[in-house]
Design a protein around this motif. Structure first.
Motif, PDB file in Angstrom:
ATOM      1  N   SER A 728       0.675  -1.155  -0.037  1.00 43.27           N
ATOM      2  CA  SER A 728       0.185  -0.118  -0.477  1.00 43.27           C
ATOM      3  C   SER A 728       1.215   1.022   0.168  1.00 43.27           C
ATOM      4  O   SER A 728       2.076   0.903   0.419  1.00 43.27           O
ATOM      5  N   TYR A 729       0.725   2.404  -0.275  1.00 46.64           N
ATOM      6  CA  TYR A 729       1.049   3.507  -0.837  1.00 46.64           C
ATOM      7  C   TYR A 729       0.962   4.749   1.014  1.00 46.64           C
ATOM      8  O   TYR A 729      -1.358   4.643   0.279  1.00 46.64           O
ATOM      9  N   PHE A 730       2.034   4.688   1.516  1.00 47.69           N
ATOM     10  CA  PHE A 730       1.533   6.156   1.950  1.00 47.69           C
ATOM     11  C   PHE A 730       2.190   6.816   2.358  1.00 47.69           C
ATOM     12  O   PHE A 730       3.106   6.625   3.060  1.00 47.69           O
ATOM     13  N   SER A 731       2.179   8.428   2.251  1.00 50.60           N
ATOM     14  CA  SER A 731       3.540   9.568   2.909  1.00 50.60           C
ATOM     15  C   SER A 731       2.989  10.653   3.979  1.00 50.60           C
ATOM     16  O   SER A 731       1.607  10.349   3.877  1.00 50.60           O
ATOM     17  N   ALA A 732       3.814   9.960   5.068  1.00 50.18           N
ATOM     18  CA  ALA A 732       3.217  10.834   5.919  1.00 50.18           C
ATOM     19  C   ALA A 732       3.037  12.140   5.556  1.00 50.18           C
ATOM     20  O   ALA A 732       3.211  12.715   6.421  1.00 50.18           O
ATOM     21  N   ASN A 733       4.443  12.831   4.586  1.00 51.82           N
ATOM     22  CA  ASN A 733       4.278  13.972   4.904  1.00 51.82           C
ATOM     23  C   ASN A 733       2.869  14.412   3.208  1.00 51.82           C
ATOM     24  O   ASN A 733       2.719  15.565   3.321  1.00 51.82           O
ATOM     25  N   ALA A 734       2.195  13.182   3.357  1.00 52.44           N
ATOM     26  CA  ALA A 734       1.103  14.181   2.278  1.00 52.44           C
ATOM     27  C   ALA A 734      -0.130  15.499   2.703  1.00 52.44           C
ATOM     28  O   ALA A 734      -0.848  15.681   3.789  1.00 52.44           O
ATOM     29  N   ARG A 735       0.152  15.910   2.165  1.00 48.89           N
ATOM     30  CA  ARG A 735      -0.438  17.391   1.981  1.00 48.89           C
ATOM     31  C   ARG A 735      -1.763  17.503   1.106  1.00 48.89           C
ATOM     32  O   ARG A 735      -2.527  19.060   0.930  1.00 48.89           O
ATOM     33  N   ASP A 736      -2.170  16.482   0.655  1.00 51.64           N
ATOM     34  CA  ASP A 736      -3.220  16.492  -0.392  1.00 51.64           C
ATOM     35  C   ASP A 736      -3.564  15.055  -0.489  1.00 51.64           C
ATOM     36  O   ASP A 736      -4.079  14.426   1.118  1.00 51.64           O
ATOM     37  N   SER A 737      -4.883  15.005  -0.774  1.00 54.90           N
ATOM     38  CA  SER A 737      -6.198  13.588  -0.502  1.00 54.90           C
ATOM     39  C   SER A 737      -5.286  12.774  -0.806  1.00 54.90           C
ATOM     40  O   SER A 737      -4.339  12.204  -1.973  1.00 54.90           O
ATOM     41  N   LEU A 738      -5.561  11.724  -0.186  1.00 54.27           N
ATOM     42  CA  LEU A 738      -4.543   9.950  -0.549  1.00 54.27           C
ATOM     43  C   LEU A 738      -5.057   9.247  -1.275  1.00 54.27           C
ATOM     44  O   LEU A 738      -6.911   9.460  -1.928  1.00 54.27           O
ATOM     45  N   PRO A 739      -4.948   8.159  -2.113  1.00 52.93           N
ATOM     46  CA  PRO A 739      -4.600   7.708  -3.332  1.00 52.93           C
ATOM     47  C   PRO A 739      -6.308   6.900  -2.744  1.00 52.93           C
ATOM     48  O   PRO A 739      -6.046   5.756  -1.982  1.00 52.93           O
ATOM     49  N   TYR A 774     -11.336  27.444  20.065  1.00 47.96           N
ATOM     50  CA  TYR A 774     -10.456  27.556  18.985  1.00 47.96           C
ATOM     51  C   TYR A 774     -10.854  26.052  18.532  1.00 47.96           C
ATOM     52  O   TYR A 774     -10.923  25.283  19.806  1.00 47.96           O
ATOM     53  N   VAL A 775     -11.796  25.025  17.273  1.00 51.85           N
ATOM     54  CA  VAL A 775     -11.610  24.012  17.644  1.00 51.85           C
ATOM     55  C   VAL A 775     -10.613  23.715  15.652  1.00 51.85           C
ATOM     56  O   VAL A 775     -10.367  24.117  15.493  1.00 51.85           O
ATOM     57  N   GLU A 776     -10.068  22.642  16.637  1.00 54.72           N
ATOM     58  CA  GLU A 776      -8.086  22.287  15.779  1.00 54.72           C
ATOM     59  C   GLU A 776      -8.229  21.132  16.161  1.00 54.72           C
ATOM     60  O   GLU A 776      -9.492  20.009  15.888  1.00 54.72           O
ATOM     61  N   ILE A 777      -7.978  20.849  14.216  1.00 54.46           N
ATOM     62  CA  ILE A 777      -7.643  19.016  14.036  1.00 54.46           C
ATOM     63  C   ILE A 777      -6.159  19.206  13.594  1.00 54.46           C
ATOM     64  O   ILE A 777      -5.528  19.523  12.837  1.00 54.46           O
ATOM     65  N   HIS A 778      -6.092  17.743  14.062  1.00 53.94           N
ATOM     66  CA  HIS A 778      -4.437  17.761  14.161  1.00 53.94           C
ATOM     67  C   HIS A 778      -4.348  16.314  13.442  1.00 53.94           C
ATOM     68  O   HIS A 778      -5.276  15.454  13.688  1.00 53.94           O
ATOM     69  N   GLY A 779      -3.629  16.016  12.543  1.00 53.65           N
ATOM     70  CA  GLY A 779      -3.528  15.074  11.611  1.00 53.65           C
ATOM     71  C   GLY A 779      -2.694  14.407  10.975  1.00 53.65           C
ATOM     72  O   GLY A 779      -0.821  15.729  11.225  1.00 53.65           O
ATOM     73  N   ILE A 780      -2.786  13.779   9.624  1.00 52.89           N
ATOM     74  CA  ILE A 780      -1.734  14.904   8.916  1.00 52.89           C
ATOM     75  C   ILE A 780      -1.656  15.738   8.630  1.00 52.89           C
ATOM     76  O   ILE A 780      -2.852  16.174   8.842  1.00 52.89           O
ATOM     77  N   LEU A 811      -7.113  11.628   6.049  1.00 56.95           N
ATOM     78  CA  LEU A 811      -7.227  10.334   6.720  1.00 56.95           C
ATOM     79  C   LEU A 811      -7.918  11.083   8.461  1.00 56.95           C
ATOM     80  O   LEU A 811      -7.304  10.726   8.847  1.00 56.95           O
ATOM     81  N   PRO A 812      -9.138  10.270   8.401  1.00 56.08           N
ATOM     82  CA  PRO A 812     -10.026  10.016   9.727  1.00 56.08           C
ATOM     83  C   PRO A 812      -9.344   9.249  10.507  1.00 56.08           C
ATOM     84  O   PRO A 812      -9.522   9.956  10.904  1.00 56.08           O
ATOM     85  N   GLU A 813      -9.278   8.558  10.680  1.00 52.06           N
ATOM     86  CA  GLU A 813      -8.490   7.453  11.553  1.00 52.06           C
ATOM     87  C   GLU A 813      -6.919   7.900  12.280  1.00 52.06           C
ATOM     88  O   GLU A 813      -7.038   7.521  12.992  1.00 52.06           O
ATOM     89  N   LEU A 814      -6.463   8.859  11.157  1.00 52.29           N
ATOM     90  CA  LEU A 814      -5.404   9.678  12.431  1.00 52.29           C
ATOM     91  C   LEU A 814      -5.793  11.068  12.656  1.00 52.29           C
ATOM     92  O   LEU A 814      -4.750  11.991  13.262  1.00 52.29           O
ATOM     93  N   ALA A 815      -7.380  11.709  12.520  1.00 50.48           N
ATOM     94  CA  ALA A 815      -6.976  12.697  12.942  1.00 50.48           C
ATOM     95  C   ALA A 815      -8.001  13.171  14.407  1.00 50.48           C
ATOM     96  O   ALA A 815      -8.679  11.661  14.621  1.00 50.48           O
ATOM     97  N   VAL A 816      -7.777  14.136  14.849  1.00 52.69           N
ATOM     98  CA  VAL A 816      -8.249  14.531  16.501  1.00 52.69           C
ATOM     99  C   VAL A 816      -8.691  15.479  16.338  1.00 52.69           C
ATOM    100  O   VAL A 816      -8.349  16.502  15.668  1.00 52.69           O
ATOM    101  N   LEU A 817      -9.709  15.479  17.186  1.00 50.47           N
ATOM    102  CA  LEU A 817     -10.390  17.256  17.400  1.00 50.47           C
ATOM    103  C   LEU A 817     -10.817  17.645  18.414  1.00 50.47           C
ATOM    104  O   LEU A 817     -10.462  16.820  19.827  1.00 50.47           O
ATOM    105  N   ARG A 818      -9.858  19.004  18.079  1.00 51.02           N
ATOM    106  CA  ARG A 818      -9.645  19.892  19.965  1.00 51.02           C
ATOM    107  C   ARG A 818     -10.546  20.688  19.582  1.00 51.02           C
ATOM    108  O   ARG A 818     -10.449  21.437  19.447  1.00 51.02           O
ATOM    109  N   PHE A 819     -11.513  20.395  21.272  1.00 51.67           N
ATOM    110  CA  PHE A 819     -12.120  22.161  21.529  1.00 51.67           C
ATOM    111  C   PHE A 819     -11.370  22.940  22.782  1.00 51.67           C
ATOM    112  O   PHE A 819     -10.505  22.158  23.776  1.00 51.67           O
TER     113      PHE A 819
END
Length: 1065
Positions: A728-739, A774-780, A811-819
């Motif tokens: 499978s292909y995944f780049s840790a620095n993906a700055r766009d949608s994933l394949p 503040y509503v923050e999204i942390h992830g890729i 990448l929802p599986e790696l995203a975190v929401l913070r209030f």
């Protein structure tokens, strides 16, 4: 009177619950999910809706008194991370939204929201809405040419007409009859308000539309604030649904369910039957009913009401008590929600509640018994429980309960597959667990181990030194004065290792002891840990580590091991972890350099070496050497600076490395204050063990603790499939949608806050709070984002924000929401509270968010009230509805394509999959576009679901003065919706859009198997090359970086075909 005849149609078609659906709510379902709303085909069933004039009851509406200003928000500036993390390690390349606590204070733009609500007014009943509308206010009227005109709007005293002035029209023409209103839409839900010329001129929450007349024309309005919009929408919907009869604004003809109950509470308190109770007792009763409310606020309200009635003293009569309770304890945003769903004025009956729980909260298989249980559990009045009614107080209690928590209860227990190899999980890890503070001044304490283990930590570091009397001791850095006996630390670990989690615990042993004391260490571990210690040698025929399930109740020792060719009782090994850091700081001889990195040698005894089995510590050289030589039971530890360099320079290789091997990342020794690195920087690379300083609170620990909640807080979280699969292909620095991965859209409406305290460290006097969020999204990198609300001026009790934000999550599986809640009126400290939650744990609908302090304790009765919608959500894990946010025409579509590898035979194979990939995209996009068109014509957002659409059409028909009839045929596989006779043009468009949605869905369903077969065949054929790809590439002359690029392109193509567009149909 409108009637519905559809015995098999389900309760959502019942006219008794045909109240207008809430706008812009719950997650969207794809065609398969939405089709499930309709009953299974079998017998011919019809929905026959005849529209006729409604009759209206004569029951009066009770007023709860005054209004109160909701605030004039103001925004200030300031950093929102109150952590003790102060030093940024050199070489750390920021990826997350905020790298660390060292982020510099930003100058933030101040925005102001001016409320037109009079200073003494608060909307806490429908009667209050009527009074406000009769008094009127200025709003902007939007014309079809996108021009806006200021007009003064008001409701006639007889509540039959809505008027506006000034106008060029005759005053008799500048009006709208209430009974002609079909629907009131909140937000930009008409073509006029959605037009390009206006969409950016005002926020969504400040707009609403009145749909009226047989031709469904729209009166589009923009108010000064969301509060004004809420009042008008609530009042107009009430009039449209329940009647235009005259309302007694002062004295109700009969006590309401609520006033009867609160009156009975007063009578119980008035034990001497004197007709009054003292101020202190009255205050305590209301505080007991609303624990988060300040006593001073309650007393002030009593005094205000008494003064208005020329009453003075400490005695509170029933009328004053009831009025104070209704004004203090009515949350307008919840009352507005109740009115939207209520078919019985100011309470919800069983069918109303079923509609809310089903359509808004997304609860599946809702039954009347389930709703009766909710009423019995949360309704405070005996009469309400007996009659099955949920009043505003019961509804508020329900929304504040754990049943409406933002965190999905499924994730409070272990819910992930625990049979995967150990390397496929993120592991909750502690660094220097013995420390209470920083590395320089901090002392070691045994309670730190207990705390870390109870918080779900599954990897703990123990640094052992020579101690007196031949007894090894544990301490860190300069904390020699607070040494802990190694045996005592083992006793604590043995006692608490599996209290919070039954899955394996990894002890990371850093040894600085002489040989005799090493033998003592081995004896202690055998004696104290006994059978819990896993000492079975790894099976050399396996390729991966055992699973957490197989290693339940076991303690794994991570440490150095003597080489296989060493037969002596002791030998030399390299120390490349904390020992390496120490040698770097004191300076190492050239002869001690290994692969350009400093290291030192240490003697290791066989007794200690033999206790290490599945986690043998080895030094990392490079990815190629590891691929050839490293064994699956060997683990490398990397300094965060080195790991960051690998993440930036070799992101794909780092991810592939972590598919098979464990890697541990530990903080640089430059962090002498024990600040934390951002774990997301390494999770995105697949690094399993990111060691955190548990003693240091702040943003980074919030992310870590929030992340590991998602699997029952067992300390293990399964990594995304794209980071586990061998090809499978995944780049840790993906700055766009994933394949092959469709982005998810997270819609968050921040509605209000409750009982927000003054920051603990604030030096400002008084209790005034001016909160903003503040509503923050942390992830890729592609997912990291943040948004902030306006500041609400001088209101921490129940500040209203009413702001909507949208985030794209790749990448929802790696995203975190913070209030994060901050105080704009601060001196010294601005941090009020925060809450961090993994994206996968979010529950859709109206939810309360509990806030935590800086150190992680939940703040009592302190919450945020939000609405969550997720669209275009993929399958996998728990079931979720699917949908779409935007339409794309065929020309604007982005087709995922395969990449050229440079290997002819492989490229020819993948080239053949181009056409089925395009077919899959077209099938999916056609259905999604048709669904969006149908929803928008119904006056709903793309985030709506099919139930809301059907309810909207049903409401139009029932509110029409003409006799309209629409038939739904559920007997066929694909249900039809047809008009029986002439219908207005808008309704005709809606029916055509529904037909188009059904037709495109039919095409998709009937074509999906063929497309799926083509893609699967191409994927399987491609996988046949996997084993020999390196040899074939080399044979065709590819080498070095070109060969590596060919391997990456091959993995990309397999990923596209495996997780491609057909999986999201």
């Amino acid at each position: 009177m409108a009637g519905v005849h559809a015995s098999d149609a389900g309760h959502f078609l019942d006219p008794a619950i045909g109240a207008p659906p809430a706008q812009g709510a719950t997650t969207v379902a794809g065609i398969t999910g939405d089709a499930a709303v309709l009953p299974p085909a079998g017998t011919r069933t019809y929905l026959e809706v005849s529209a006729a004039a409604h009759g209206y009851g004569a029951e009066g509406i009770y007023t709860n008194g005054r209004y109160k200003e909701l605030g004039s928000p103001r925004i200030g500036s300031g950093s929102r991370d109150n952590s003790a993390e102060r030093i940024q390690a050199a070489g750390n390349a920021p990826c997350g939204i905020m790298k660390d606590g060292s982020k510099q204070r930003q100058v933030r733009k101040k925005t102001v929201s001016f409320s037109s609500m009079p200073s003494d007014r608060k909307i806490n009943s429908t009667a209050a809405c009527m009074a406000f509308m009769m008094e009127g206010c200025e709003m902007k009227k939007v014309r079809s040419n996108s021009r806006m005109y200021n007009r003064y709007f008001l409701l006639d005293p007889d509540m039959h007409w809505l008027r506006w002035e000034p106008s060029k029209k005759d005053s008799e023409k500048a009006k709208l009859e209430i009974k002609s209103i079909k629907e009131v839409r909140l937000g930009k839900k008409t073509p006029v308000l959605r037009s390009n010329g206006l969409s950016d001129q005002f926020p969504d929450e400040c707009a609403f539309s009145i749909i009226y007349g047989d031709n469904y024309e729209s009166l589009d309005l923009v108010a000064s604030t969301a509060d004004v919009v809420s009042t008008w929408v609530m009042g107009l919907r009430y009039l449209v649904s329940y009647g235009r009869h005259t309302v007694d604004m002062v004295e109700p003809s009969q006590p309401s369910l609520r006033t009867s109950w609160i009156g009975s509470v007063f009578e119980l308190a008035d034990m001497d039957k004197e007709g009054h109770i003292d101020l202190f007792r009255a205050t305590q009763i209301i505080k007991g009913l609303n624990p988060g409310m300040k006593e001073a606020r309650i007393e002030l309200k009593f005094k205000e009401l008494q003064k208005a009635k020329d009453q003075y003293g400490e005695a509170i009569n029933m009328d004053t008590f009831v009025e104070a309770y209704c004004e203090l304890c009515t949350r307008p945003e919840i009352f507005f929600l109740l009115v939207q769903f209520s078919s019985n004025k100011e309470y919800l009956d069983n069918k109303d509640l079923m509609l809310f729980v089903d359509v808004e909260q997304g609860v599946e298989a809702v039954t009347e018994d389930m709703c009766r249980e909710i009423v019995q559990k949360f309704e405070p009045s005996a009469e309400g429980r007996e009659r099955g009614y949920l009043s505003i107080d019961g509804f508020t209690h329900y929304l504040l309960s754990s049943e409406c928590h933002i965190f999905d209860p499924q994730h409070k227990r272990v819910c992930q597959d625990m049979t995967q190899p150990l390397s496929h999980y993120y592991i909750n890890s502690s660094h220097n667990a013995s420390l209470l503070e920083d590395h320089f001044w901090g002392s070691s304490d045994i309670s730190s181990y207990i705390r870390a283990l109870r918080m779900g930590c599954r990897s703990i570091e123990i640094i052992v030194w020579d101690g007196p009397d031949n007894e090894p001791v544990v301490y860190v850095g300069s904390s020699v004065a607070s040494q802990l006996a190694f045996s005592k630390v083992l006793d604590i670990i043995n006692q608490y290792a599996f209290e919070s989690s039954e899955y394996p615990l990894i002890l990371c042993l850093v040894t600085h002891c002489c040989i005799p004391q090493q033998r003592v260490m081995a004896q202690h571990m055998k004696k104290i840990l006994g059978d819990k210690l896993h000492v079975v040698s790894p099976n050399k025929e396996d390729n991966y580590l055992p699973s957490p399930e197989k290693l339940k109740g076991k303690i794994l020792l991570k440490g150095k091991k003597l080489p296989p060719n060493c037969t002596d009782a002791e030998g030399d090994v390299t120390d490349e972890e904390e020992g390496l850091e120490m040698s770097r700081r004191v300076g190492a001889d050239e002869k001690d350099q290994l692969n350009g990195l400093g290291c030192k040698r240490l003697r290791l005894c066989r007794e200690l070496s033999d206790l290490v089995s599945l986690c043998k510590s080895v030094q990392f050289r490079d990815f190629d050497i590891s691929k050839r030589e490293q064994k699956y039971w060997e683990i490398c530890s990397l300094n965060e600076v080195d790991a960051n360099r690998f993440a930036n320079e070799f992101p794909e290789e780092f991810v592939c490395y972590n598919k098979r091997f464990l890697s541990r990342i530990y903080p640089t020794p430059m962090r002498i204050d024990a600040s934390n690195m951002n774990p997301q920087d390494f999770w995105k690379c697949g690094c399993q063990i990111v060691a955190m300083n548990y003693q240091t609170p702040g943003l980074m620990m919030d992310l870590n603790l929030g992340w590991f909640r998602q699997n029952g807080n067992c300390g293990y979280v399964l990594r995304p499939a794209i980071m586990r699969e061998e090809v499978s292909y995944f780049s840790a620095n993906a700055r766009d949608s994933l394949p092959g991965v469709s982005a998810q859209l997270l819609h968050i409406k921040v509605i209000s806050g409750q009982n927000l305290p003054k920051p603990r460290g604030s030096a400002a006097k008084g209790d005034v709070v001016e909160p903003y969020i503040y509503v923050e999204i942390h992830g890729i990198p592609a997912d990291c984002a943040e948004q902030r609300t306006k500041t609400v001026s001088q209101n921490g009790d129940n500040p209203i924000f009413d702001e909507t934000f949208e985030f794209q999550i790749n990448l929802p599986e790696l995203a975190v929401l913070r209030f994060v809640v901050l105080d704009d009126d601060y001196i010294g400290d601005e941090f009020i509270g925060q809450y961090t939650i993994p994206f996968e744990c979010l529950q859709p609908g109206y939810r309360h968010v509990p806030l935590q302090s800086l150190t992680g304790e939940f703040l009592p009765n302190t919450t945020l009230f939000v609405h969550i919608t997720i669209t275009n959500r993929r399958g996998g894990g728990k079931a979720h509805k699917r949908g779409l946010s935007v339409r794309k025409g065929r020309k604007a579509r982005e087709y995922t394509t395969t990449k050229t590898t440079g290997i002819k035979v492989v490229d020819e194979l993948f080239r053949a999959s181009t056409q089925p990939l395009r077919e899959a995209t077209d099938l999916r996009e056609n259905v999604q576009n048709a669904m969006v068109s149908f929803k928008e014509l119904c006056g709903l957002t793309p985030a709506a679901n099919m139930k809301q659409c059907i309810l909207t059409v049903s409401t139009w028909l029932m509110n029409s003065e003409r006799s309209l009839r629409v038939t739904v045929d559920l007997s066929e596989t694909y249900p039809t919706m047809e008009a029986q006779g002439p219908v207005p043009e808008l309704l005709r468009k809606v029916l055509n859009a529904y037909d188009m949605m059904i037709q495109t869905s039919k095409t998709l369903i009937e074509s999906a198997d063929v497309v799926y077969s083509k893609l699967t065949q191409a994927q399987r054929a491609g996988l046949d090359f996997h084993e020999d790809l390196h040899r074939i590439g080399a044979k065709e002359g590819l080498k070095g970086r070109k060969l590596q690029k060919a391997m990456e392109s091959y993995a990309w193509n397999i990923t596209v075909l495996k997780d491609g567009h057909w999986t999201r149909i």
